[in-house]
Design an enzyme around this catalytic site. Structure first.
Site, PDB file in Angstrom:
ATOM      1  N   ARG A 162     -17.441   2.816  -9.503  1.00 42.53           N
ATOM      2  CA  ARG A 162     -16.598   3.572 -10.632  1.00 42.53           C
ATOM      3  C   ARG A 162     -17.923   4.098 -11.667  1.00 42.53           C
ATOM      4  NH1 ARG A 162     -11.067   0.590 -10.903  1.00 42.53           N
ATOM      5  NH2 ARG A 162     -10.188   1.778  -9.337  1.00 42.53           N
TER       6      ARG A 162
ATOM      7  N   LYS B 143       4.242  -0.009   5.782  1.00 43.07           N
ATOM      8  CA  LYS B 143       5.694   0.370   5.652  1.00 43.07           C
ATOM      9  C   LYS B 143       5.863   1.958   5.465  1.00 43.07           C
ATOM     10  CE  LYS B 143       7.466  -4.143   3.806  1.00 43.07           C
ATOM     11  NZ  LYS B 143       8.022  -4.569   2.670  1.00 43.07           N
TER      12      LYS B 143
ATOM     13  N   GLY C 294      -6.752   2.423  -0.587  1.00 40.01           N
ATOM     14  CA  GLY C 294      -7.279   1.200  -0.825  1.00 40.01           C
ATOM     15  C   GLY C 294      -7.754   0.601   0.637  1.00 40.01           C
TER      16      GLY C 294
ATOM     17  N   GLY D 294      -3.971   5.291  -6.633  1.00 38.38           N
ATOM     18  CA  GLY D 294      -2.553   5.837  -6.877  1.00 38.38           C
ATOM     19  C   GLY D 294      -2.578   7.329  -7.176  1.00 38.38           C
TER      20      GLY D 294
HETATM   21  P1  ADP Z   1      -3.788   2.182   1.942  1.00 45.09           P
HETATM   22  O1  ADP Z   1      -3.983   1.080   1.000  1.00 45.09           O
HETATM   23  O2  ADP Z   1      -4.949   2.807   2.583  1.00 45.09           O
HETATM   24  O3  ADP Z   1      -2.497   3.133   1.442  1.00 45.09           O
HETATM   25  P2  ADP Z   1      -1.471   0.706   3.201  1.00 45.09           P
HETATM   26  O4  ADP Z   1      -1.525  -0.330   1.978  1.00 45.09           O
HETATM   27  O5  ADP Z   1      -0.354   1.620   3.177  1.00 45.09           O
HETATM   28  O6  ADP Z   1      -2.730   1.523   3.335  1.00 45.09           O
HETATM   29  O7  ADP Z   1      -1.443  -0.203   4.722  1.00 45.09           O
HETATM   30  C1  ADP Z   1      -2.408  -1.062   5.120  1.00 45.09           C
HETATM   31  C2  ADP Z   1      -1.845  -2.354   5.605  1.00 45.09           C
HETATM   32  O8  ADP Z   1      -1.168  -2.142   6.772  1.00 45.09           O
HETATM   33  C3  ADP Z   1      -3.057  -3.200   6.037  1.00 45.09           C
HETATM   34  O9  ADP Z   1      -2.774  -4.527   5.432  1.00 45.09           O
HETATM   35  C4  ADP Z   1      -2.692  -3.586   7.706  1.00 45.09           C
HETATM   36  O10 ADP Z   1      -2.747  -4.867   8.050  1.00 45.09           O
HETATM   37  C5  ADP Z   1      -1.064  -3.144   7.603  1.00 45.09           C
HETATM   38  N1  ADP Z   1      -0.946  -2.804   9.092  1.00 45.09           N
HETATM   39  C6  ADP Z   1      -1.283  -1.725   9.804  1.00 45.09           C
HETATM   40  N2  ADP Z   1      -0.592  -1.754  10.916  1.00 45.09           N
HETATM   41  C7  ADP Z   1      -0.023  -2.772  10.934  1.00 45.09           C
HETATM   42  C8  ADP Z   1       0.902  -3.372  11.916  1.00 45.09           C
HETATM   43  N3  ADP Z   1       1.182  -2.883  13.158  1.00 45.09           N
HETATM   44  N4  ADP Z   1       1.524  -4.533  11.512  1.00 45.09           N
HETATM   45  C9  ADP Z   1       1.632  -5.071  10.288  1.00 45.09           C
HETATM   46  N5  ADP Z   1       0.784  -4.637   9.288  1.00 45.09           N
HETATM   47  C10 ADP Z   1       0.304  -3.467   9.852  1.00 45.09           C
END
Ligand code: ADP
Ligand code: MG
Length: 399
Positions: free
Chosen positions: A38, A199, A357, A380
């Site tokens: 940062r 999700k 992240g 965010g």
């Molecule tokens: P970001 O931080 O880039 O916005 P997210 O926090 O939405 O991404 O999602 C990341 C998480 O999703 C990771 O910890 C990954 O393990 C999980 N993930 C991805 N595919 C699956 C899956 N098929 N089943 C369970 N968890 C998953």
């Protein structure tokens, strides 16, 4: 994108006082930062202003003191790390306005840098109190915002100050805004969006915004399971938000109306237990997932088909990994698609912008973080931008 002023628009700033909002909320361990990226990000802006002869006052938050002074959350804790990165001594000023600030400015020479204390020690910061902003603005000649990561907050130092002083985007802010504009504001078509992660519920607004803006929506990760379930696929014991299948169908309908092709995996990597290289690992068609299996990655055939989609596109925006990439071999699809995107970017056929992240961690894991056009570490603020929401800190600069 409405236009904003940059450091190129500053005239002679010799002896002028710059109030510069930066993100110095560094991860700390045992009194020093574990990651100074940062500071690296705002270094060009700080040094440019200093070299042009301004007195530079840095404004930053640290932690969540919620309007009270906590000695454990003073920005003085990051002073040493900032000095190391800038390779320059800076003066810590334990206030954000008033006589102490005035006296310190008197001591600073042209080109010197001061670090004010944690702006969140004062309730006026998060309340975006105009009196508080005016009090700070009284010390400065102009305001520079170089903290895109805080631009989704309408706080006094991220938004309010722009109403009291001539306001400019710093170099990091400028780069971020240009990249985001090239990705979704005024992108070259066709545009592909990759949305993955755990999700659907955390990315509903992202998906809803994207279907109206991109030609290809590639859905992977755990959230693809909800879409597959909505289409009647039995996803076994996969992570799946069954209560959101109606929502998933609505998004699919909206995409169809908007002429956006939704890509869901047709083969997947499954296992009976979530562990590294489990004995039960296998690859199958989405219609062959057993009741006691879970989908943990996009399969090889779908990954290849998605690579072909990217080859037809000019622009890519990516948030969310395609699988549970932290555990081998469920990083395979994410790594493969990331490398395809990186290679296309290096060939000059694709503009690629990614953020989030876990996404940044996944791209680093794939070894391609530096091969994308732009990787946002703004968390965010990046997500809210992907949701199509106006960011107050950016709006104040472009007003
Ligand atoms: P970001 O931080 O880039 O916005 P997210 O926090 O939405 O991404 O999602 C990341 C998480 O999703 C990771 O910890 C990954 O393990 C999980 N993930 C991805 N595919 C699956 C899956 N098929 N089943 C369970 N968890 C998953
Ligand atoms: Mg995450």
């Amino acid at each position: 994108m409405s236009s904003f002023k940059t450091l190129d628009d500053l005239g002679d700033i010799t002896g002028k006082i710059a109030l510069v909002r930066v993100d110095l909320n560094l991860p700390m361990k045992d009194g020093s930062a574990t990651d100074v990226s940062r500071v690296e990000a705002v270094k060009p802006t700080i040094l440019e202003l200093a070299e042009k002869g301004a007195k530079v006052l840095l404004l930053a938050h640290y932690g969540r003191p919620k309007g009270q002074r906590f000695s454990t959350m003073s920005t003085s804790f990051v002073q040493g790390d900032v000095e190391k990165v800038l390779d320059k001594e800076i003066m810590f000023i334990p206030e954000v306005m008033g006589p102490v600030v005035e006296q310190s400015i008197g001591i600073l020479g042209n080109g010197d840098i001061g670090l004010l204390d944690n702006v969140r020690f004062w309730p006026g910061e998060e309340a975006n109190d105009p009196e508080f902003a005016r009090g700070m603005a009284a010390h400065g000649d102009f305001y520079v915002n170089d903290a895109f990561s805080a631009a989704h907050r309408a706080h006094a130092t991220t938004e309010g100050l722009a109403h009291h002083l001539p306001a400019y985007a710093g170099r990091a802010m400028e780069a971020e805004l240009k990249a985001l504009d090239a990705a979704l504001g005024n992108p070259e078509a066709p545009v592909a969006a990759v949305v993955g992660g755990a999700k659907v519920s955390t990315k509903l607004d992202v998906l809803t915004n994207l279907v109206g803006k991109v030609q290809h929506l590639i859905i992977g990760g755990g959230m693809a399971n909800t879409f597959l379930a909505a289409k009647g696929v039995d996803v076994g014991k996969s992570l799946c938000e069954h209560e959101l299948t109606d929502t998933a169908n609505r998004i699919i309908d909206e995409a169809a109306h908007a002429g956006c092709t939704v890509h869901l995996p047709y083969d997947v990597v499954v296992a009976k237990e979530f562990a590294a290289n489990p004995a039960s690992l296998r690859t199958c068609n989405v219609h062959e997932v057993a009741d006691d299996e879970m989908i943990l990655d996009v399969g090889p055939l779908a990954t290849e088909a998605l690579a072909d989609v990217l080859k037809t596109c000019r622009t890519l925006v990516w948030n969310g990994p395609m699988g549970a990439f932290e555990t081998e071999p469920f990083d395979t699809a994410t790594v493969a698609l990331a490398r395809t995107a990186a290679a296309l970017t290096q060939d000059g056929s694709l503009i690629s912008v990614a953020g989030g992240g876990d996404t940044v961690a996944a791209l680093a894991h794939a070894g391609v973080k530096d091969d994308f056009t732009f990787v946002s570490t703004a968390g965010g603020a990046f997500l809210e931008w992907m949701e199509g929401k106006p960011l107050p800190g950016v709006a104040a600069l472009t007003a």
